[in-house]
Write an enzyme that holds these catalytic residues in place. Sequence first.
Site, PDB file in Angstrom:
ATOM      1  N   PRO A  88       0.826  -1.222   0.000  1.00  0.00           N
ATOM      2  CA  PRO A  88       0.000   0.000   0.000  1.00  0.00           C
ATOM      3  C   PRO A  88       0.858   1.271   0.000  1.00  0.00           C
ATOM      4  O   PRO A  88       0.366   2.345  -0.326  1.00  0.00           O
ATOM      5  CB  PRO A  88      -0.799  -0.096   1.303  1.00  0.00           C
ATOM      6  N   GLU A 115       0.894  -7.108   8.159  1.00  0.00           N
ATOM      7  CA  GLU A 115       1.044  -5.645   8.152  1.00  0.00           C
ATOM      8  C   GLU A 115       2.170  -5.174   7.238  1.00  0.00           C
ATOM      9  O   GLU A 115       2.380  -3.984   7.076  1.00  0.00           O
ATOM     10  CB  GLU A 115       1.244  -5.116   9.577  1.00  0.00           C
ATOM     11  N   ARG A 153      -1.009  -8.139 -21.482  1.00  0.00           N
ATOM     12  CA  ARG A 153      -1.804  -7.780 -22.658  1.00  0.00           C
ATOM     13  C   ARG A 153      -1.111  -6.739 -23.540  1.00  0.00           C
ATOM     14  O   ARG A 153      -1.505  -6.546 -24.684  1.00  0.00           O
ATOM     15  CB  ARG A 153      -3.213  -7.332 -22.269  1.00  0.00           C
ATOM     16  N   ASP A 168      -7.063   1.576 -26.925  1.00  0.00           N
ATOM     17  CA  ASP A 168      -8.184   1.663 -25.994  1.00  0.00           C
ATOM     18  C   ASP A 168      -8.083   2.819 -25.020  1.00  0.00           C
ATOM     19  O   ASP A 168      -7.158   3.614 -25.056  1.00  0.00           O
ATOM     20  CB  ASP A 168      -8.422   0.336 -25.295  1.00  0.00           C
TER      21      ASP A 168
HETATM   22  C1  9D3 Z   1      -2.845  -0.691  10.037  1.00  0.00           C
HETATM   23  C2  9D3 Z   1      -2.970  -0.472   8.573  1.00  0.00           C
HETATM   24  N1  9D3 Z   1      -2.829  -1.718   7.842  1.00  0.00           N
HETATM   25  C3  9D3 Z   1      -4.103  -2.429   7.701  1.00  0.00           C
HETATM   26  C4  9D3 Z   1      -5.290  -1.587   7.374  1.00  0.00           C
HETATM   27  C5  9D3 Z   1      -2.175  -1.368   6.584  1.00  0.00           C
HETATM   28  C6  9D3 Z   1      -2.218  -2.437   5.563  1.00  0.00           C
HETATM   29  C7  9D3 Z   1      -1.265  -3.446   5.558  1.00  0.00           C
HETATM   30  C8  9D3 Z   1      -1.303  -4.414   4.582  1.00  0.00           C
HETATM   31  C9  9D3 Z   1      -3.189  -2.420   4.583  1.00  0.00           C
HETATM   32  C10 9D3 Z   1      -3.212  -3.414   3.599  1.00  0.00           C
HETATM   33  C11 9D3 Z   1      -2.279  -4.410   3.606  1.00  0.00           C
HETATM   34  C12 9D3 Z   1      -2.294  -5.455   2.543  1.00  0.00           C
HETATM   35  N2  9D3 Z   1      -2.272  -4.850   1.226  1.00  0.00           N
HETATM   36  C13 9D3 Z   1      -1.293  -5.046   0.343  1.00  0.00           C
HETATM   37  O1  9D3 Z   1      -0.390  -5.799   0.636  1.00  0.00           O
HETATM   38  C14 9D3 Z   1      -1.310  -4.344  -0.934  1.00  0.00           C
HETATM   39  C15 9D3 Z   1      -2.205  -3.366  -1.457  1.00  0.00           C
HETATM   40  C16 9D3 Z   1      -3.387  -2.758  -0.932  1.00  0.00           C
HETATM   41  O2  9D3 Z   1      -3.879  -3.041   0.177  1.00  0.00           O
HETATM   42  N3  9D3 Z   1      -4.011  -1.826  -1.691  1.00  0.00           N
HETATM   43  C17 9D3 Z   1      -3.566  -1.464  -2.949  1.00  0.00           C
HETATM   44  N4  9D3 Z   1      -2.470  -1.996  -3.462  1.00  0.00           N
HETATM   45  C18 9D3 Z   1      -1.806  -2.942  -2.722  1.00  0.00           C
HETATM   46  S1  9D3 Z   1      -0.415  -3.707  -3.213  1.00  0.00           S
HETATM   47  C19 9D3 Z   1      -0.295  -4.595  -1.826  1.00  0.00           C
END
Ligand code: 9D3
Length: 256
Positions: A88, A115, A153, A168
Site C-alpha cells: 500500500p 502488516e 496484454r 483503448d
Molecule cells: C494498520 C494499517 N494496515 C491495515 C489496514 C495497513 C495495511 C497493511 C497491509 C493495509 C493493507 C495491507 C495489505 N495490502 C497489500 O499488501 C497491498 C495493497 C493494498 O492493500 N491496496 C492497494 N495496493 C496494494 S499492493 C499490496
Amino acid sequence: MLFDVLTIFPDLFRSPLEEGILRKAREEGKIRIRLTDIRDFADDRHATTDDRPFGGGEGMVMKPEPLAAAVEKVREDGNAGRVILLTPQGRRYTQDVARELAAEESLVLVCGRYEGVDERFRASFCDDEISIGDYILTGGELAAMVLIDSVSRLLPGVLGCPDSAGKDTFSRSLLKHAQYTRPREFRGIGVPEVLLSGDHGEIERYRFIEAVRRTIERRPDLLARERFSREEWRLLKKQGMAGAVSAVTADSDDER
Ligand code: 9D3
C-alpha cells in the site's frame, strides 16, 4: 516475459492464470509465470514466515530471511529482473507504469501479507514498490495479478489484433462510447439510428462525440491529458462542447 511471483498463497494464482488470454499467452510462450512459495524458504520446523513487530503493536510482520532466500533462489534460476514489492506504500499503478514494465525482460513480484515486510528486506532487495490504488486488500497477491494481467496484454502478440492494446481507453485517455449489439430492439429500447446507417465516417464522428461526452460527465480528470486534432475541435464546436472541453484539456489555443 518472465514473471516470478513470491507469495505464501501460490494457489490463489492458479485459476486467473489458467483461463482466457493469460492461459493462451502462456501456452504460446509469450509469458512465463513461476510461483514460489515463501514458506519453502522458512528455516524452522513450523515454516514460519511472520513474527511480532519489535516495539509492539498490532499485527504481524513478514520475516526477512525467507523473503531474501526466495529472491536469491529466483536469481539463481535466471531471473535478473526488477524486484517489485506490492505494498500500500508503493507508487500508484497506472497504464503508464504498465507500459514501463512491459518493456522489461523479467520481473520478480513480492506479495506482502499481514502488516507488511521487514524494512531490511524492503531496503536491501526491492527495486520498486507499487500500490494498485487507494483501497485496502488483504495482501499483495491480487495486486500482483492485476499487474501481470495488465502488463501481459501489452506484450507483442498477446492480444489477437495487434492494435487493440494501444487504441483503448487509457492510451487515448477517453472513455469508450456506448456499445450496442443485436437485437435491434431490446425490451422496447432501440439502437441509435446512425449506427445502422452504414456511413462509417458519420459513425466515427458520432462515437468520438459520445466518448468525449461520457468522459466529461464521468471522468473529467482523464481529459486533462488529452489532446485533440483540428478536425476534432471542429466537431466539438459543432456540438457546442468546445467550451466544456477547453476548461479541462491541455491543448493550446492554436489547436482550437
Ligand atoms: C494498520 C494499517 N494496515 C491495515 C489496514 C495497513 C495495511 C497493511 C497491509 C493495509 C493493507 C495491507 C495489505 N495490502 C497489500 O499488501 C497491498 C495493497 C493494498 O492493500 N491496496 C492497494 N495496493 C496494494 S499492493 C499490496
